[in-house]
Design an enzyme around this catalytic site. Structure first.
Site, short mmCIF file in Angstrom:
data_model
loop_
_atom_site.label_atom_id
_atom_site.label_comp_id
_atom_site.label_asym_id
_atom_site.label_seq_id
_atom_site.Cartn_x
_atom_site.Cartn_y
_atom_site.Cartn_z
N LYS A 66 -12.50 -1.59 -14.27
CA LYS A 66 -11.46 -2.46 -14.16
C LYS A 66 -11.71 -3.38 -13.34
CE LYS A 66 -7.49 -1.58 -11.66
NZ LYS A 66 -5.88 -1.27 -11.35
N HIS A 136 6.15 -5.11 -4.83
CA HIS A 136 6.52 -5.02 -6.41
C HIS A 136 5.93 -3.88 -6.72
CE1 HIS A 136 4.91 -6.31 -10.82
NE2 HIS A 136 4.25 -5.07 -9.81
N ASN A 158 11.58 -0.86 5.27
CA ASN A 158 10.62 -1.86 4.83
C ASN A 158 11.01 -2.80 5.93
OD1 ASN A 158 8.52 -3.09 2.73
ND2 ASN A 158 10.47 -4.49 2.64
N SER A 197 1.60 -2.47 2.01
CA SER A 197 0.14 -3.27 2.62
C SER A 197 0.08 -3.25 3.80
CB SER A 197 0.00 -4.85 1.28
OG SER A 197 1.25 -5.53 2.14
N GLY A 218 -0.22 3.41 -0.28
CA GLY A 218 -0.30 1.48 -0.13
C GLY A 218 -2.11 1.92 0.54
N ASP A 220 -5.75 1.57 -0.06
CA ASP A 220 -6.16 1.76 -1.17
C ASP A 220 -7.95 0.99 -0.49
OD1 ASP A 220 -5.53 -0.53 -1.52
OD2 ASP A 220 -4.47 -0.75 -4.05
N GLY A 290 -3.15 9.20 -1.85
CA GLY A 290 -3.41 8.13 -3.49
C GLY A 290 -4.03 6.56 -3.44
P1 NAD Z 1 4.09 -6.14 -2.40
O1 NAD Z 1 2.57 -7.78 -1.84
O2 NAD Z 1 4.60 -6.41 -3.73
O3 NAD Z 1 4.17 -5.33 -1.54
C1 NAD Z 1 3.85 -5.57 -0.29
C2 NAD Z 1 4.74 -4.24 1.06
O4 NAD Z 1 4.09 -4.08 2.06
C3 NAD Z 1 5.96 -5.11 0.86
O5 NAD Z 1 6.91 -4.28 0.85
C4 NAD Z 1 5.35 -5.55 2.39
O6 NAD Z 1 7.70 -5.64 2.98
C5 NAD Z 1 4.68 -4.48 2.94
N1 NAD Z 1 4.36 -5.34 3.67
C6 NAD Z 1 3.44 -6.08 4.43
N2 NAD Z 1 2.93 -6.25 5.72
C7 NAD Z 1 3.21 -5.31 6.12
C8 NAD Z 1 2.48 -4.64 7.19
N3 NAD Z 1 2.86 -5.20 7.82
N4 NAD Z 1 3.56 -3.23 7.66
C9 NAD Z 1 4.67 -2.84 6.94
N5 NAD Z 1 4.50 -3.47 5.80
C10 NAD Z 1 3.69 -4.23 5.12
O7 NAD Z 1 2.68 -5.44 -2.88
P2 NAD Z 1 2.37 -4.04 -3.71
O8 NAD Z 1 2.18 -4.88 -5.02
O9 NAD Z 1 4.24 -3.73 -4.21
O10 NAD Z 1 1.72 -2.72 -3.61
C11 NAD Z 1 2.03 -2.82 -2.01
C12 NAD Z 1 0.19 -2.06 -1.61
O11 NAD Z 1 -0.16 -0.59 -2.58
C13 NAD Z 1 -0.73 -2.95 -1.39
O12 NAD Z 1 -1.62 -2.52 -0.43
C14 NAD Z 1 -1.53 -2.49 -2.58
O13 NAD Z 1 -2.81 -3.07 -2.32
C15 NAD Z 1 -1.28 -0.92 -2.56
N6 NAD Z 1 -1.69 -0.39 -4.45
C16 NAD Z 1 -1.89 0.88 -4.15
C17 NAD Z 1 -2.62 0.96 -5.58
C18 NAD Z 1 -2.43 2.51 -5.44
O14 NAD Z 1 -3.46 3.45 -6.54
N7 NAD Z 1 -2.89 3.89 -4.72
C19 NAD Z 1 -2.00 0.94 -7.09
C20 NAD Z 1 -1.61 -0.72 -6.88
C21 NAD Z 1 -1.02 -1.06 -5.47
#
Ligand code: NAD
Length: 319
Positions: A66, A136, A158, A197, A218, A220, A290
């Site tokens: 990917k 998201h 949040n 994130s 979150g 990763d 995860g």
């Molecule tokens: P997004 O940008 O839509 O949402 C980000 C979230 O993090 C929001 O809830 C935001 O309010 C919060 N946030 C931002 N800055 C912050 C901070 N300083 N302290 C606390 N919260 C904070 O992103 P998303 O698509 O919902 O993804 C969330 C996270 O999950 C990202 O870090 C992404 O890389 C990770 N992710 C991990 C996997 C996995 O397989 N483990 C897969 C997809 C996404």
């Protein structure tokens, strides 16, 4: 090769399909039949991130990668910030077999991983779901969690509280009361999913009660962090893949602080195959780190391709 565009994915792969595909590949990893290659992740400047997650699943006959990342300038251009595409190859010949839109598949496979951890590790009588994060991915995690336990209610926190309304609307769709709470009230939750994130811990040890299952989803990337390292020192820690957990996952911080040893982390696949018993008592805190592995992406993409072939969908091209 078959091209399966993003627009077809929702009709080809359901959340239940993703759960089954990810569970099967976690089990294959545990049996040593599938392995992930090292993750490549590069900062391109101006907040842009690009990388590759790849692997070989001998049992499932999949080889692939990917490619994707995060491009914060995209929203201003009218396209989404997250971009990803899965490429599959024939493991015998190396010939490309498919190119698949990876956006929805990433959301589904990530939600499936945390749901599998809840299914296998949370107490059977879990009633309160805590959500930390409301971006998201959070809605996908909430929907998937609600499929594996009979929750009575959802509480959410949040950093940007205005985003919680959307999560509340999803809970309402599922027939679950939703309440925005301060982090201290996460102690009421039986299961907590973190999906932010964040670069620093939000959820502290004091916010988590005995017997809780946490799915930390979150973190990763090196430098991200959602929970206090002491929590990993106290919990029984499970992960998708130990190498990623200690380098780019939530465990990176507890390992660096000397609070957790890599040898104490159990692959979730071991619980699926029965090699590890999973939760041992009602008071134990279990934590799934995860990190997101390439084999999850290949598993759900392969399912999309199989369905597209059966239905004659997508486009076949000679490369
Ligand atoms: P997004 O940008 O839509 O949402 C980000 C979230 O993090 C929001 O809830 C935001 O309010 C919060 N946030 C931002 N800055 C912050 C901070 N300083 N302290 C606390 N919260 C904070 O992103 P998303 O698509 O919902 O993804 C969330 C996270 O999950 C990202 O870090 C992404 O890389 C990770 N992710 C991990 C996997 C996995 O397989 N483990 C897969 C997809 C996404």
């Amino acid at each position: 090769m078959r091209i399966v565009p993003e627009a077809l994915i929702a009709g080809l792969v359901s959340p239940e399909d993703a759960f089954a595909a990810v569970e099967a590949v976690f089990a294959a990893m545990s049996r040593g039949e599938a392995y992930n290659f090292d993750v490549v992740r590069e900062a391109l400047g101006e907040g842009r991130q690009y990388g590759f997650k790849s692997g070989l699943d001998r049992a499932g006959g999949q080889l692939g990668v990917k490619a994707g990342g995060y491009f914060p300038g995209n929203a201003a251009r009218g396209i989404i910030n997250h971009q990803s595409t899965v490429f599959l190859f024939d493991p015998e010949t190396g010939r490309p077999t498919a190119m698949v839109g990876g956006g929805l598949l990433t959301a589904l496979r990530t939600a499936a991983a945390s749901a599998i951890s809840i299914d296998r590790l949370a107490r059977r009588d879990a009633r309160v779901l805590g959500m930390v994060g409301a971006g998201h991915q959070a809605g996908f995690q909430l929907r998937a969690a609600a499929r594996v336990r009979q929750f009575d209610r959802v509480i959410g926190w949040n950093l940007h509280p205005e985003m919680l309304d959307r999560l509340g609307a999803i809970a309402a769709e599922l027939g679950l009361p939703f309440e925005a709470v301060p982090l201290e009230r996460m102690a009421e939750a039986d299961v907590i999913v973190t999906i932010t994130s964040s670069p620093a811990a939000s959820l502290l040890e004091a916010h988590v009660s005995p017997g809780t299952h946490l799915a930390c989803m979150g973190t990763d990337t090196k430098g991200k962090q959602e929970v206090e390292p002491a929590l990993l020192g106290r919990a029984s820690v499970f992960t998708d893949e130990i190498a990623q957990s200690v380098s780019i996952g939530e465990a990176q911080h507890a390992v660096a602080a000397g609070l957790l040893d890599a040898t104490a982390i159990t692959p979730l696949g071991d619980v699926i195959t029965g090699a590890h018993p999973g939760r041992r008592s009602g008071d134990e805190i279990t934590l799934f780190d995860g990190t997101g592995v390439g084999l999850q992406d290949l598993a759900v993409a392969a399912m999309a391709v199989r369905r597209a072939e059966e239905r004659g969908q997508g486009m076949v091209v000679e490369v």
